[in-house]
Design an enzyme around this catalytic site. Structure first.
Site, mmCIF file in Angstrom:
data_model
loop_
_atom_site.group_PDB
_atom_site.id
_atom_site.type_symbol
_atom_site.label_atom_id
_atom_site.label_comp_id
_atom_site.label_asym_id
_atom_site.label_seq_id
_atom_site.Cartn_x
_atom_site.Cartn_y
_atom_site.Cartn_z
ATOM 1 N N ALA A 62 40.820 35.402 34.578
ATOM 2 C CA ALA A 62 41.775 36.409 34.111
ATOM 3 C C ALA A 62 42.850 36.517 35.184
ATOM 4 C CB ALA A 62 41.059 37.743 33.936
ATOM 5 N N GLY A 101 37.132 34.323 33.638
ATOM 6 C CA GLY A 101 37.566 34.349 32.244
ATOM 7 C C GLY A 101 37.836 32.965 31.697
ATOM 8 N N GLU A 104 34.552 31.720 30.667
ATOM 9 C CA GLU A 104 34.163 32.477 29.458
ATOM 10 C C GLU A 104 34.915 31.964 28.230
ATOM 11 O OE1 GLU A 104 34.928 36.213 31.582
ATOM 12 O OE2 GLU A 104 32.982 36.892 30.838
ATOM 13 N N GLU A 124 33.208 36.587 39.451
ATOM 14 C CA GLU A 124 33.644 37.979 39.359
ATOM 15 C C GLU A 124 32.947 38.874 40.393
ATOM 16 O OE1 GLU A 124 33.011 35.997 36.897
ATOM 17 O OE2 GLU A 124 34.366 36.321 35.215
HETATM 18 N N1 T1G Z 1 44.811 35.477 38.919
HETATM 19 C C1 T1G Z 1 46.053 35.501 39.466
HETATM 20 N N2 T1G Z 1 46.439 34.696 40.492
HETATM 21 C C2 T1G Z 1 45.522 33.845 40.983
HETATM 22 C C3 T1G Z 1 44.204 33.761 40.467
HETATM 23 C C4 T1G Z 1 43.865 34.639 39.388
HETATM 24 N N3 T1G Z 1 42.658 34.613 38.812
HETATM 25 N N4 T1G Z 1 43.532 32.815 41.167
HETATM 26 C C5 T1G Z 1 44.397 32.332 42.078
HETATM 27 N N5 T1G Z 1 45.586 32.941 41.975
HETATM 28 C C6 T1G Z 1 46.796 32.660 42.773
HETATM 29 C C7 T1G Z 1 46.571 32.975 44.244
HETATM 30 O O1 T1G Z 1 46.835 34.359 44.472
HETATM 31 C C8 T1G Z 1 47.590 32.068 44.896
HETATM 32 O O2 T1G Z 1 48.858 32.694 44.747
HETATM 33 C C9 T1G Z 1 47.594 30.835 43.995
HETATM 34 O O3 T1G Z 1 47.035 31.263 42.741
HETATM 35 C C10 T1G Z 1 46.751 29.699 44.550
HETATM 36 O O4 T1G Z 1 45.451 30.262 44.807
HETATM 37 C C11 T1G Z 1 37.445 38.642 32.535
HETATM 38 C C12 T1G Z 1 37.614 39.685 34.992
HETATM 39 C C13 T1G Z 1 41.213 28.942 41.648
HETATM 40 C C14 T1G Z 1 39.610 28.258 43.462
HETATM 41 O O5 T1G Z 1 38.013 34.930 40.857
HETATM 42 O O6 T1G Z 1 39.048 31.267 43.490
HETATM 43 O O7 T1G Z 1 38.274 36.320 35.252
HETATM 44 O O8 T1G Z 1 49.459 32.892 47.201
HETATM 45 O O9 T1G Z 1 45.548 29.866 47.282
HETATM 46 O O10 T1G Z 1 42.764 27.577 47.478
HETATM 47 O O11 T1G Z 1 35.389 38.012 33.396
HETATM 48 O O12 T1G Z 1 42.461 30.630 43.645
HETATM 49 O O13 T1G Z 1 50.254 30.925 45.860
HETATM 50 O O14 T1G Z 1 51.202 33.231 45.411
HETATM 51 O O15 T1G Z 1 43.384 30.493 46.120
HETATM 52 O O16 T1G Z 1 43.456 25.995 45.574
HETATM 53 C C15 T1G Z 1 37.932 35.309 38.161
HETATM 54 C C16 T1G Z 1 40.082 33.285 41.859
HETATM 55 C C17 T1G Z 1 38.988 36.357 37.978
HETATM 56 C C18 T1G Z 1 39.125 32.855 40.759
HETATM 57 C C19 T1G Z 1 42.072 27.918 43.721
HETATM 58 N N6 T1G Z 1 38.487 34.157 38.805
HETATM 59 N N7 T1G Z 1 40.825 32.161 42.373
HETATM 60 O O17 T1G Z 1 41.979 27.972 45.133
HETATM 61 O O18 T1G Z 1 44.443 28.227 45.738
HETATM 62 S S1 T1G Z 1 38.334 37.805 37.295
HETATM 63 C C20 T1G Z 1 38.494 34.071 40.148
HETATM 64 C C21 T1G Z 1 40.218 31.254 43.211
HETATM 65 C C22 T1G Z 1 37.923 37.364 35.717
HETATM 66 C C23 T1G Z 1 36.778 37.845 33.593
HETATM 67 C C24 T1G Z 1 37.071 38.321 34.979
HETATM 68 C C25 T1G Z 1 41.134 30.211 43.781
HETATM 69 C C26 T1G Z 1 40.990 28.842 43.112
HETATM 70 P P1 T1G Z 1 50.018 32.422 45.885
HETATM 71 P P2 T1G Z 1 44.666 29.774 46.089
HETATM 72 P P3 T1G Z 1 43.153 27.372 46.054
#
Ligand code: T1G
Length: 698
Positions: A62, A101, A104, A124
């Site tokens: 998400a 998400g 999911e 999450e």
């Molecule tokens: N939403 C918005 N921005 C995101 C993002 C996300 N989910 N994930 C990464 N970014 C942005 C991050 O801020 C950075 O921005 C750029 O992307 C590169 O990220 C409903 C509620 C995917 C393994 O927890 O683990 O889904 O600094 O530097 O090292 O059940 O990003 O460039 O402006 O980390 O290559 C669940 C979180 C969300 C995954 C890539 N998903 N992201 O790593 O790049 S909650 C996560 C990561 C959810 C549902 C629930 C990592 C990555 P900027 P990065 P990276």
């Protein structure tokens, strides 16, 4: 504005293509685009729908930037329900990291294929949440309740092959994803497959005793975090409740967690860590120097750990020691550390050997002539470090980056003995350097912008979390630690005990109480550091009196089996030692301290507010760029509980006015010398501005 989602009918395959860089997060526009596309597919000539992403990864979750804002339709759980109810089979094609998400979304699809390098996961829990779009109900229906709980409470992704084995992924695609996915869709079309809805499956409940054991294990590991416990209950409900009832339970738990302090703190840290890697006055596209080879001067504990960090990331390393004996000892430490990693099953023999081969020892400084980066990691003595840098200046090629691994020393004083101060920088690793993720990147007055940008990017390449610090005694972390430690020691001598102070801070969430940390590091370190300081720089003598007496009695800490505590020689478990209490009471009397009961709130407030107050001074002086940078330092380097967000985030939770008022009370009742409110604290508290508002306004 063009939608980040496109739809095209390719033969009988309706292709939904998501293109929302950088990680295809499920923003409102993406959700709306998918909703439109799936509706179109219901009406056209397609026989099957393929869901695929452009860029480096399938949907990684998400859109976290939308959290905390009013939710916008289409809501993700509803969209996924629409997908699952599609009359035509929906295939998700996975690459990169299908997380949260995104995973999911794949689980709501009817079939899943992936390239071998893909990973899937539900992280999450790392944001203080539980999967909120059906993950807690669909995953157990595929893997079983136990494996689903393990996957969701760890938050760790699994490989495509493990997902295939678990029945999560149906097909591993060789070669290019889209071609492979299209070919597979053609096969499914030919087989006239029906939509396979996970929500219609059932799953066996765990035996009650097994579930009870899991609850206890998860609670122990959670250390006060709520999300893991919620995950267990939601996943268990997948076996005992209907899908709709389970979804309702999941939703209620998700909203509880989303609205709570722990998730706000963890989401803050997620962005703070990424923000910390950016230097506000240096453009992100600053050209970086090429770093292919690394030299380390000093093969002690730190030098060896640093060498491993680079070797583990694929860099050839030249490790310099003064003589063969020192070199043999240094390489021996490295061999031992790799052996431990292998024995713990964290690395294969072959992989460890390959990494170990990258480290070549030498006693000849001239072997550093061609390296791109040198990191000096000798004893914490300024003159010694300056001598090393004079020799590096003579030896190293032009353009080489010359870094010092120091905890306290003045990087500018080191740079000043070279002809190339712009190439000099501080890289403060934390022990054990091959394990700890925090790296303080210390910017000297003359450090060049490209040197700084190079080191910040290099930190990420070797798996570290970089935070920039300007030059001051102790930089960010260790400077603040002095105040944290001072109050911990004063609480002990004024009426507490090592155990009462440590257990209070561990109940707050610290990985280890302050006095136990002193025992771990060895109290002789602080003792020696104080020995060379003039009295007026040693700080409050009451604060280190007990530690000094213990050191002089040979009780240095864990390394001598006793310090503030006594340690079991086999388990290394700490035990309160009546002898220490006798020493505390004797020294308190000698210092005319009338011991009194010090309750947990006073212990917590004194220790944490001293830490926060110095953090505010560090911000006010421009040593740290942002409050979030300090939070990253303390969570990654000092065991501050991530679900509290870090000391500066916690300061906003408590409220700056409350902290100022408490510090003013401490100044009056405890010590006017020790408690001077930071001018920044006074300004913000009086203006009613929080630290996060202040940070955003800069
Ligand atoms: N939403 C918005 N921005 C995101 C993002 C996300 N989910 N994930 C990464 N970014 C942005 C991050 O801020 C950075 O921005 C750029 O992307 C590169 O990220 C409903 C509620 C995917 C393994 O927890 O683990 O889904 O600094 O530097 O090292 O059940 O990003 O460039 O402006 O980390 O290559 C669940 C979180 C969300 C995954 C890539 N998903 N992201 O790593 O790049 S909650 C996560 C990561 C959810 C549902 C629930 C990592 C990555 P900027 P990065 P990276």
């Amino acid at each position: 504005m063009t939608s980040p989602v496109s739809y095209s009918l390719e033969g009988r395959i309706g292709v939904i293509r998501i293109d929302n860089p950088p990680v295809n997060a499920l923003s409102q526009a993406v959700r709306a685009g998918i909703e439109d596309a799936i509706a179109t597919a219901q009406r056209d000539e397609s026989g099957i729908v393929l869901l695929i992403c452009e860029g480096r990864t399938f949907v990684a979750g998400a859109d976290i930037t939308e959290f905390g804002k009013p939710p916008m339709e289409p809501f993700l759980p509803d969209l996924l329900d629409t997908i699952e109810q599609s009359a035509k089979p929906v295939v998700a094609a996975l690459h990169g990291t299908a997380l949260g998400g995104g995973f999911e979304l794949a689980l709501a699809s009817h079939y899943r294929c992936a390239v071998a390098s893909a990973k899937v996961g539900l992280p999450e829990v790392k944001l203080g949440l539980l999967p909120g779009a059906g993950g807690t109900q669909r995953l157990p229906r595929i893997t079983g309740v136990g494996p689903a709980i393990r996957m969701m409470t760890s938050g760790a992704p699994i490989s495509a092959s493990d997902a295939l084995a678990a029945g999560i992924v149906d097909e591993i695609v060789d070669g290019e994803l889209e071609a492979g996915a299209v070919a597979w869709c053609e096969e499914l079309l030919a087989a006239d497959v029906e939509p396979r809805r996970t929500s219609e499956r059932s799953v066996d409940a765990l035996p009650e005793n097994e579930l009870t054991a899991i609850r206890a294990q998860v609670a122990k590991r959670a250390r006060g975090q709520m999300a893991p416990m919620e995950i267990v209950e939601a996943a268990a409900a997948a076996a005992t409740a209907s899908f709709d009832e389970g979804m309702k339970l999941e939703r209620e738990a998700f909203m509880r967690l989303m609205g709570g302090e722990q998730s706000a703190a963890l989401r803050h840290l997620f962005f703070a860590e990424r923000e910390a890697a950016k230097i506000s006055d240096i453009p992100r596209d600053t050209e970086k120097r090429g770093i292919q080879t690394v030299g380390i001067v000093g093969g002690g504990t730190m030098g060896g750990g640093i060498a491993m960090s680079f070797a583990n990331a694929g860099f050839p390393v030249t490790l310099i020691e003064v003589n063969d004996e020192g070199l043999e000892r240094g390489l021996g430490i490295i061999d031992k550390n790799y052996g431990i990693t292998v024995s713990k099953g964290k690395l294969s023999e072959e992989a460890a050997a390959e990494r170990r081969r990258r480290i070549v020892g030498s006693t000849d400084f001239a072997d550093l002539a061609g390296v791109d980066l040198v990191i000096e990691a000798v004893f914490e003595n300024l003159e010694l470090k300056q001598d090393i840098f004079r020799r590096l200046d003579e030896t190293c090629k032009p353009g080489a980056i010359l870094a010092t691994n120091t905890s306290y020393q003045d990087v500018d004083a080191i740079a000043s003995v070279t002809e190339r101060p712009a190439d000099v920088i501080g890289l403060h690793f934390f022990s054990p350097a091959n394990i700890m993720k925090l790296l303080e990147v210390v910017r000297g007055d003359q450090t060049a912008a490209d040197v700084l940008a190079t080191c910040m990017a290099l930190a990420k390449k070797i798996g570290k979390v970089p935070v920039m610090s300007r030059v001051c005694y102790g930089f960010i972390g260790n400077r603040m630690l002095q105040y944290y430690g001072r109050e911990a020691q004063l609480c002990v001598i004024e009426g507490g005990t090592p155990e009462s102070v440590d257990s209070t801070m561990e109940a707050f969430g610290m990985a280890m109480g302050p006095l136990a940390v002193f025992d771990l590091a060895g109290m002789d370190v602080g003792y020696k550091a104080r020995e060379i300081l003039p009295d007026d720089q040693k700080g409050d003598p009451r604060a280190y009196r007990v530690a000094d007496v213990l050191v002089e009695a040979g009780r240095l800490g864990q390394k001598t089996g006793a310090g503030m505590y006594r340690y079991d020689p086999d388990t290394r478990r700490r035990e309160s030692d009546p002898e220490v209490l006798t020493i505390i009471e004797r020294e308190a009397e000698a210092l005319d301290i009338e011991r009194r009961t010090i309750d947990e709130k006073e212990i917590r407030d004194r220790i944490l507010f001293a830490l926060i107050n110095e953090g505010l001074n560090i911000l006010d002086e421009g040593i740290a760029q942002r409050p979030g940078d300090i939070d990253v330092v303390y969570v990654y380097g000092y065991g501050f509980p991530a679900h509290r967000g870090g000391p500066m985030h916690y300061a906003d939770v408590v409220g700056l006015p409350v902290i100022l008022e408490t510090i003013q009370t401490f100044k009056e009742k405890l010590s006017s010398d020790n408690w001077t409110p930071s001018p920044l604290l006074e300004r913000l508290a009086e203006q009613g501005i929080s630290l996060s508002e202040w940070a955003r306004s800069r």
